[in-house]
Scaffold this active site. Structure first.
Site, short mmCIF file in Angstrom:
data_model
loop_
_atom_site.label_atom_id
_atom_site.label_comp_id
_atom_site.label_asym_id
_atom_site.label_seq_id
_atom_site.Cartn_x
_atom_site.Cartn_y
_atom_site.Cartn_z
N GLY A 1 -108.99 -31.13 -115.19
CA GLY A 1 -107.92 -32.12 -115.04
C GLY A 1 -107.12 -31.88 -113.77
O GLY A 1 -106.89 -30.75 -113.36
N ASP B 1 -100.74 -27.68 -118.43
CA ASP B 1 -100.47 -27.13 -119.75
C ASP B 1 -99.86 -25.73 -119.73
O ASP B 1 -99.34 -25.26 -120.74
CB ASP B 1 -101.74 -27.09 -120.60
CG ASP B 1 -102.23 -28.48 -120.98
OD1 ASP B 1 -101.37 -29.38 -121.11
OD2 ASP B 1 -103.45 -28.67 -121.13
N ASP C 1 -108.91 -23.44 -117.66
CA ASP C 1 -109.76 -22.60 -118.49
C ASP C 1 -111.25 -22.84 -118.28
O ASP C 1 -112.02 -21.91 -118.01
CB ASP C 1 -109.39 -22.83 -119.96
CG ASP C 1 -110.35 -22.17 -120.91
OD1 ASP C 1 -110.36 -20.93 -120.96
OD2 ASP C 1 -111.11 -22.88 -121.59
N ASP D 1 -101.29 -22.86 -119.78
CA ASP D 1 -101.91 -22.10 -120.87
C ASP D 1 -102.92 -21.07 -120.40
O ASP D 1 -103.89 -20.76 -121.10
CB ASP D 1 -102.58 -23.06 -121.86
CG ASP D 1 -103.68 -23.91 -121.21
OD1 ASP D 1 -103.79 -23.91 -119.96
OD2 ASP D 1 -104.43 -24.57 -121.95
N ARG E 1 -115.68 -32.86 -114.45
CA ARG E 1 -116.26 -31.81 -115.27
C ARG E 1 -117.78 -31.93 -115.16
O ARG E 1 -118.32 -33.02 -115.31
CB ARG E 1 -115.79 -31.93 -116.72
CG ARG E 1 -114.30 -31.62 -116.87
CD ARG E 1 -113.81 -31.86 -118.30
NE ARG E 1 -112.43 -31.39 -118.47
CZ ARG E 1 -111.36 -32.09 -118.17
NH1 ARG E 1 -111.49 -33.31 -117.68
NH2 ARG E 1 -110.15 -31.59 -118.36
N ARG F 1 -102.52 -30.31 -125.71
CA ARG F 1 -103.48 -30.33 -126.81
C ARG F 1 -103.52 -28.99 -127.55
O ARG F 1 -103.61 -28.93 -128.76
CB ARG F 1 -104.88 -30.67 -126.28
CG ARG F 1 -105.95 -30.82 -127.36
CD ARG F 1 -107.27 -31.21 -126.73
NE ARG F 1 -107.69 -30.23 -125.73
CZ ARG F 1 -108.70 -30.39 -124.90
NH1 ARG F 1 -109.40 -31.52 -124.93
NH2 ARG F 1 -109.04 -29.46 -124.03
N THR G 1 -103.25 -26.33 -113.85
CA THR G 1 -103.27 -27.11 -115.09
C THR G 1 -101.84 -27.32 -115.55
O THR G 1 -101.04 -26.39 -115.53
CB THR G 1 -104.07 -26.41 -116.20
OG1 THR G 1 -103.82 -27.07 -117.45
CG2 THR G 1 -103.71 -24.94 -116.33
#
Length: 326
Positions: free
Chosen positions: A14, A131, A106, A133, A75, A175, A129
């Site tokens: 992303g 997120d 990730d 994360d 991707r 998510r 990213t």
């Protein structure tokens, strides 16, 4: 260690604000050291398809303020296979490209980890990213911008919620991680914040709303991460509306608006630092690791330790959200 001949740079997964700033820093740092840089299009797919171009300093002019990624991103299912990675390496070797900077999250680092173990390619990663994360860095590229985008939107929603005495349930991205929801929720004074890291007790949320009615407070902002176990903003809206049919309840999904836009000063700064440090790390013989920022210092984490090992949500932040929502 083999001398670095040419460096490839790609963005994968992303998109995130700050990716362009990182590309710019990689290119200009490499050129400063008289090393050629190739921009690889559409992530790992570009390695397999030999879709790249040599980049100059002027090619990366006027991009530091732009969101998205000038190299585009995708991707690649083919790169998940040993055959695909072998093809990518053969194309790199034919071009004398023996170093790679991967900007992504990730999945991107999983691919980089496999690639670096199978072939003699020097690879470092930059966490990009929204997120936030990825383990091994305090913040990932794009997170600060995404949170600010969410905050701006929620602030505007609060104006309408207050004017009409409405309950607004705002769904933000996340998510598997609730950082955007938690940071934006606290910053906007949300009365409830629902995130994937904690089990959602809907009955508690309903009790909060009932208590608000008792003290004639009819406006409420609830921030929900998309990965919350109850099912997101619309599912919660239906539940609240069933229990309180006389209240006006609205849900709003912010969606991909959080990915776009001009990166914040913070994201531009960390992207510039990490892009510069990525080239310096390659020249110093480092490989198979991700560069991050910890307490504003460059921090190195092996790819296998960085992938999907989310840092834990701080209990202090959860407590702050609970206390300040009273």
């Amino acid at each position: 260690m083999e001398q670095i001949k040419r460096i490839g740079v790609l963005t994968s997964g992303g998109d995130a604000p700050g990716m362009n700033a990182a590309i710019r820093a990689v290119v200009r740092t490499a050129i400063y050291h008289n090393i050629e840089v190739y921009g690889i299009k559409r992530g790992y797919a570009g390695l397999i398809d030999r879709d790249w171009q040599k980049l100059s300093t002027t090619d990366v002019s006027n991009i530091i303020q732009r969101g998205g990624t000038m190299l585009k991103t995708a991707r690649s299912e083919a790169f998940r296979t040993a055959e695909g990675r072998a093809k990518a390496f053969a194309h790199m070797a034919a071009e004398d490209m023996n170093a790679l900077v991967v900007i992504g999250g990730d999945g991107s680092f999983r691919g980089a980890h496999a690639f670096s173990r199978e072939f003699p390619v020097n690879i470092v990663g930059i966490p990009g990213t929204i997120d936030n994360d990825i383990k091994g860095t305090d913040y990932t590229l794009g997170f600060d911008t995404a949170v600010n985008t969410a905050v701006e939107a929620i602030d505007k929603i609060r104006d309408t919620a207050s004017a009409h005495d409405r309950i607004f349930i705002v769904e933000v991205m996340g998510r598997d991680a609730g950082y955007i929801a938690l940071y934006s929720g606290i910053s906007c004074g949300a009365e409830d914040i629902l995130i994937p890291e904690t089990v959602t007790n809907v009955e508690t949320v309903l009790q909060h709303i009932a208590a608000d009615k008792g003290r004639k407070k009819l406006m409420r902002i609830i921030v929900v991460a998309e990965g919350d176990d109850f099912g997101g903003a619309q599912a919660l809206q239906q539940m609240v509306q069933q229990r309180f049919p006389n209240l006006e309840v609205r849900s709003l999904v912010l969606g991909h608006i959080q990915r776009g836009g001009s990166p914040s000063c913070f994201d531009r700064m960390q992207a510039s630092r990490l892009g510069y440090a990525a080239v310096e790390a390659l020249l110093a013989g480092k490989s198979g690791l991700m560069l991050g920022l910890h307490e504003w210092q460059i921090h190195y984490t092996p790819f296998d330790a960085a992938v999907k090992q989310n840092t834990m949500i701080q209990d202090e932040l959860l407590k702050i959200a609970e206390v300040l929502a009273l």
